[in-house]
Structure formats: C-alpha cells, structure tokens
Design a protein around this motif. Sequence first.
Motif, PDB file in Angstrom:
ATOM      1  N   ILE A  81       0.841  -1.197   0.000  1.00 42.06           N
ATOM      2  CA  ILE A  81       0.000   0.000   0.000  1.00 42.06           C
ATOM      3  C   ILE A  81       0.877   1.248   0.000  1.00 42.06           C
ATOM      4  CG2 ILE A  81      -1.781   1.273   1.271  1.00 42.06           C
ATOM      5  CD1 ILE A  81      -2.786  -1.405   0.246  1.00 42.06           C
ATOM      6  N   LEU A  82       0.495   2.224  -0.830  1.00 46.33           N
ATOM      7  CA  LEU A  82       1.173   3.525  -0.828  1.00 46.33           C
ATOM      8  C   LEU A  82       0.237   4.535  -0.166  1.00 46.33           C
ATOM      9  CD1 LEU A  82       3.781   4.980  -1.929  1.00 46.33           C
ATOM     10  CD2 LEU A  82       2.328   5.765  -3.814  1.00 46.33           C
ATOM     11  N   PRO A  83       0.500   4.887   1.113  1.00 46.95           N
ATOM     12  CA  PRO A  83      -0.400   5.815   1.806  1.00 46.95           C
ATOM     13  C   PRO A  83      -0.251   7.256   1.333  1.00 46.95           C
ATOM     14  CG  PRO A  83       1.373   5.077   3.267  1.00 46.95           C
ATOM     15  CD  PRO A  83       1.551   4.347   1.976  1.00 46.95           C
ATOM     16  N   GLU A  84       0.968   7.602   0.842  1.00 48.16           N
ATOM     17  CA  GLU A  84       1.208   8.958   0.344  1.00 48.16           C
ATOM     18  C   GLU A  84       2.331   8.904  -0.684  1.00 48.16           C
ATOM     19  OE1 GLU A  84       2.173  11.175   3.824  1.00 48.16           O
ATOM     20  OE2 GLU A  84       3.998  10.039   4.239  1.00 48.16           O
ATOM     21  N   PHE A  85       2.342   9.858  -1.610  1.00 50.42           N
ATOM     22  CA  PHE A  85       3.398   9.899  -2.612  1.00 50.42           C
ATOM     23  C   PHE A  85       4.711  10.298  -1.951  1.00 50.42           C
ATOM     24  CE2 PHE A  85      -0.455  10.958  -5.191  1.00 50.42           C
ATOM     25  CZ  PHE A  85      -0.491   9.764  -5.894  1.00 50.42           C
ATOM     26  N   GLY A  86       5.795   9.690  -2.420  1.00 56.23           N
ATOM     27  CA  GLY A  86       7.087  10.010  -1.827  1.00 56.23           C
ATOM     28  C   GLY A  86       8.139   8.984  -2.184  1.00 56.23           C
ATOM     29  N   PRO A  87       9.153   8.783  -1.325  1.00 51.56           N
ATOM     30  CA  PRO A  87      10.237   7.845  -1.617  1.00 51.56           C
ATOM     31  C   PRO A  87       9.754   6.392  -1.518  1.00 51.56           C
ATOM     32  CG  PRO A  87      10.454   8.681   0.613  1.00 51.56           C
ATOM     33  CD  PRO A  87       9.319   9.440  -0.012  1.00 51.56           C
ATOM     34  N   ALA A  88      10.620   5.473  -1.911  1.00 47.54           N
ATOM     35  CA  ALA A  88      10.281   4.042  -1.873  1.00 47.54           C
ATOM     36  C   ALA A  88       9.892   3.587  -0.465  1.00 47.54           C
ATOM     37  CB  ALA A  88      11.462   3.222  -2.392  1.00 47.54           C
ATOM     38  N   THR A  89      10.468   4.221   0.524  1.00 47.91           N
ATOM     39  CA  THR A  89      10.191   3.821   1.919  1.00 47.91           C
ATOM     40  C   THR A  89       8.766   4.156   2.363  1.00 47.91           C
ATOM     41  OG1 THR A  89      11.214   5.917   2.572  1.00 47.91           O
ATOM     42  CG2 THR A  89      12.594   3.945   2.717  1.00 47.91           C
ATOM     43  N   ALA A  90       7.994   4.811   1.502  1.00 45.76           N
ATOM     44  CA  ALA A  90       6.599   5.133   1.852  1.00 45.76           C
ATOM     45  C   ALA A  90       5.701   3.888   1.824  1.00 45.76           C
ATOM     46  CB  ALA A  90       6.049   6.189   0.892  1.00 45.76           C
ATOM     47  N   PHE A  91       6.114   2.833   1.097  1.00 49.30           N
ATOM     48  CA  PHE A  91       5.260   1.634   0.986  1.00 49.30           C
ATOM     49  C   PHE A  91       5.051   0.945   2.330  1.00 49.30           C
ATOM     50  CE2 PHE A  91       6.710   1.576  -3.544  1.00 49.30           C
ATOM     51  CZ  PHE A  91       5.461   1.556  -4.138  1.00 49.30           C
ATOM     52  N   ARG A  92       3.863   0.359   2.497  1.00 52.29           N
ATOM     53  CA  ARG A  92       3.534  -0.452   3.674  1.00 52.29           C
ATOM     54  C   ARG A  92       2.905  -1.763   3.191  1.00 52.29           C
ATOM     55  NH1 ARG A  92       6.324   2.796   5.376  1.00 52.29           N
ATOM     56  NH2 ARG A  92       5.960   4.487   6.856  1.00 52.29           N
ATOM     57  N   ILE A  93       3.330  -2.882   3.768  1.00 52.19           N
ATOM     58  CA  ILE A  93       2.672  -4.162   3.475  1.00 52.19           C
ATOM     59  C   ILE A  93       1.506  -4.313   4.446  1.00 52.19           C
ATOM     60  CG2 ILE A  93       2.928  -6.670   3.361  1.00 52.19           C
ATOM     61  CD1 ILE A  93       4.502  -5.245   1.183  1.00 52.19           C
ATOM     62  N   GLU A  94       0.289  -4.418   3.901  1.00 49.41           N
ATOM     63  CA  GLU A  94      -0.914  -4.486   4.749  1.00 49.41           C
ATOM     64  C   GLU A  94      -1.861  -5.563   4.241  1.00 49.41           C
ATOM     65  OE1 GLU A  94      -2.809  -0.676   5.023  1.00 49.41           O
ATOM     66  OE2 GLU A  94      -0.980   0.355   5.676  1.00 49.41           O
TER      67      GLU A  94
ATOM     68  N   SER B 233      -1.781  11.454 -10.854  1.00 48.83           N
ATOM     69  CA  SER B 233      -3.088  12.123 -10.833  1.00 48.83           C
ATOM     70  C   SER B 233      -4.242  11.136 -11.050  1.00 48.83           C
ATOM     71  CB  SER B 233      -3.145  13.225 -11.897  1.00 48.83           C
ATOM     72  OG  SER B 233      -3.001  12.662 -13.192  1.00 48.83           O
ATOM     73  N   TYR B 234      -3.930   9.934 -11.561  1.00 50.62           N
ATOM     74  CA  TYR B 234      -4.960   8.912 -11.773  1.00 50.62           C
ATOM     75  C   TYR B 234      -5.219   8.083 -10.508  1.00 50.62           C
ATOM     76  CZ  TYR B 234      -4.647   9.612 -16.872  1.00 50.62           C
ATOM     77  OH  TYR B 234      -4.677  10.137 -18.146  1.00 50.62           O
ATOM     78  N   GLN B 235      -4.338   8.229  -9.521  1.00 48.81           N
ATOM     79  CA  GLN B 235      -4.414   7.389  -8.319  1.00 48.81           C
ATOM     80  C   GLN B 235      -5.214   8.059  -7.209  1.00 48.81           C
ATOM     81  OE1 GLN B 235      -2.989   4.290  -8.269  1.00 48.81           O
ATOM     82  NE2 GLN B 235      -2.075   4.558 -10.298  1.00 48.81           N
ATOM     83  N   THR B 236      -5.882   7.238  -6.404  1.00 48.42           N
ATOM     84  CA  THR B 236      -6.525   7.715  -5.183  1.00 48.42           C
ATOM     85  C   THR B 236      -5.790   7.095  -3.997  1.00 48.42           C
ATOM     86  OG1 THR B 236      -8.667   7.816  -6.293  1.00 48.42           O
ATOM     87  CG2 THR B 236      -8.696   7.818  -3.888  1.00 48.42           C
ATOM     88  N   LEU B 237      -5.301   7.918  -3.092  1.00 51.51           N
ATOM     89  CA  LEU B 237      -4.552   7.411  -1.931  1.00 51.51           C
ATOM     90  C   LEU B 237      -5.497   6.968  -0.818  1.00 51.51           C
ATOM     91  CD1 LEU B 237      -1.729  10.117  -1.879  1.00 51.51           C
ATOM     92  CD2 LEU B 237      -1.562   7.767  -2.730  1.00 51.51           C
TER      93      LEU B 237
ATOM     94  N   LYS C 192       8.022   6.785 -10.869  1.00 46.01           N
ATOM     95  CA  LYS C 192       7.626   8.174 -11.134  1.00 46.01           C
ATOM     96  C   LYS C 192       6.249   8.455 -10.526  1.00 46.01           C
ATOM     97  CE  LYS C 192      10.379   8.343 -15.360  1.00 46.01           C
ATOM     98  NZ  LYS C 192      10.347   8.151 -16.821  1.00 46.01           N
ATOM     99  N   THR C 193       5.332   7.499 -10.689  1.00 39.44           N
ATOM    100  CA  THR C 193       3.991   7.646 -10.112  1.00 39.44           C
ATOM    101  C   THR C 193       4.061   7.636  -8.586  1.00 39.44           C
ATOM    102  OG1 THR C 193       2.987   6.629 -12.060  1.00 39.44           O
ATOM    103  CG2 THR C 193       1.677   6.623 -10.043  1.00 39.44           C
ATOM    104  N   ARG C 194       4.853   6.723  -8.040  1.00 30.73           N
ATOM    105  CA  ARG C 194       5.018   6.652  -6.578  1.00 30.73           C
ATOM    106  C   ARG C 194       5.512   7.981  -5.988  1.00 30.73           C
ATOM    107  NH1 ARG C 194      10.199   4.685  -5.799  1.00 30.73           N
ATOM    108  NH2 ARG C 194      10.609   6.872  -5.276  1.00 30.73           N
TER     109      ARG C 194
END
Length: 317
Positions: free
Chosen positions: A9-22, A58-62, A49-51
Amino acid sequence: MSNFMQAAILPEFGPATAFRIEKVAIPLPAAGQVLVKVKAIGLNPVDFKTRSGKGYASYQTLPAILGWDIAGEVVSVGEGVSKFVTGDRIFGMSNFPNPGNAYAEYAVVQEEEFAIIPKEISYEVAAGTPLAGLTAWEALFDQAGVTWGQRVLVQGGAGGVGHIVVQLAKWKQCFVAATASASNHPFLKELGVDQLVDYKTQRFEDAVEKVDVVIDGMGGEIALRSLEVLSPGGVLVSLPSMYKDDPAVIARAKEKGIEVKWMSVRPSGERMEQLAFLLSNNRLKVQVDETFPLTEIVHAHQRLEEGHGKGKIVLTV
C-alpha cells in the motif's frame, strides 16, 4: 481462500520507503473481469515516477496499490467472460494508465487486456513483458511504421523497453544500432545488435551513419541530438512523457524534415497474444535482471529508480 490478501500500500506519494505491506480485502470480478492469483509483477520506470507523485499520480486515489504488469492464474471469472477459465495462466498490462492494483496477492483485470502465457514461459518472464513489450511494439510498428530492412537506432538498448525494441527490429531484419554502457554490450550483441555505441565514451551522432528511425527512451537532450542521425523523412519516436512536445525538438525536426512522435501505450489483449507468439517461438526473449518478493517492495523500487539495469525488475508473490 481467505477474504483478505497482502498488498503493498502507498499511503502517500514520496520515496520508496513510503510503501507499507498491509492486509486488505480481496476484490471481486464484475462483468467482463477476471480475478487473478498474482504470481509475478513487472516493474517499470513509470511505477517509481507515479510513486513519487509524478508519472500517472493524478490517476491514483490514496492510499493506492500501484503497478500494472501482472502474470498469474485465473481463480474466478465475472459474468460474460468467455476468453479464460479457472486455472488459465494469463498476463497483461492492467487498466493503464488508470490504477492497475498489481502490487498484491490478487488482482481484478479486464478480460480483453490479457492473453494466455505460453506453456514454456515462466511467470517472472511473463510479468516482465506487458508494458515494455506493448510500448516497443507500438513505437516501432504503429508510430514509426518500421518496415523490413530499415536502419534503426535504439537509445538505451539494454533497458526494459530497449532490449525488446532491438529484438522486434531484428525480427523485421533491420540494421540496428544501440546505445548502452560497455558492460551491457555483450548482452546486446547476443540479441543481434549490429552496431554498439558506448554512450559514456562515444557521441552516437559521430559513430552512427544516417538511420530511418530512432526509438528514444531518454528524451530531452538525447532526443534533440537524435535528430542529427536521422535521414530527411525519418521518424523519431520519443517515449518519456515528461518531455512531450519539447519545443526545441519540434523546431529542429521541422528544419530537418523529420517527423517526431510522442506516445503513451494502452492495454491490448490482441497485442499480448502477438507478443506471446513471439515468446513461444524464441523470436523474443525478455530479460529479467532481478527479482524481489512483494514484501521487499521498498528495495525493489530503490533498485528500479537507480536504473542502468539489464532488462526488467520483477516482484514475485
């Protein structure tokens, strides 16, 4: 089967470390859709780039589940699905540029965007094929209109798209020149490249004689310089969307009588079937450079962002 699955899961746009396994709910297929048990996921530059908030952010919903390239097994089908049955191994680029929700144990995909994986092709290779393969096919054949025996220059020949462009051009018996670092020259020689240019030590416009087509995976200054090696009436197809409609490139191309095209790939089950045919006949080999389990999504994205790899990075599930 539980009603829940693991996903990155990507809770917010940013670096690779933003990902969370949920754990999240497994989606259900609607009419015309197929539920796939994901076995492998192909990564592409557009993913990071999207991350980071660019690309197709802009196509993604967080919070979002990123990714588009999926290879897996059909576990159930929605109403009206006739192309696939439970147990089929399928691959494709899902819903691009809208959310594909690929970074998960299960994904719902559109029937018409996918094709059967050839028996002898692994899930990892299948997952590395869709976006890069579809891009290469469209750039060469639909945009550039490449025909037998033409001269083609591939900028970034060892990359995910580049190494497939090389093989499709050789399939049409074209003369192929490619830029790549010296360490990737043996790989490209194996794929049949006729002229190799080390971009670190050579200026490609000094080394390569006039060509009919340039497939440019770099954009910017490289696109501008690429115009110098094209014959009048030639075609430059530039892939990076961030450089779309570059005024300097447009102006110089007009001066030289060269056509410039920017493109954005779209899903196609029919094209996936054509790529499957080439894979099954050893006309196309998709190079998987590295694989990471889905749980190592952070590390995989960090490697993806570094670039300079040979072929594709793939997640396994």
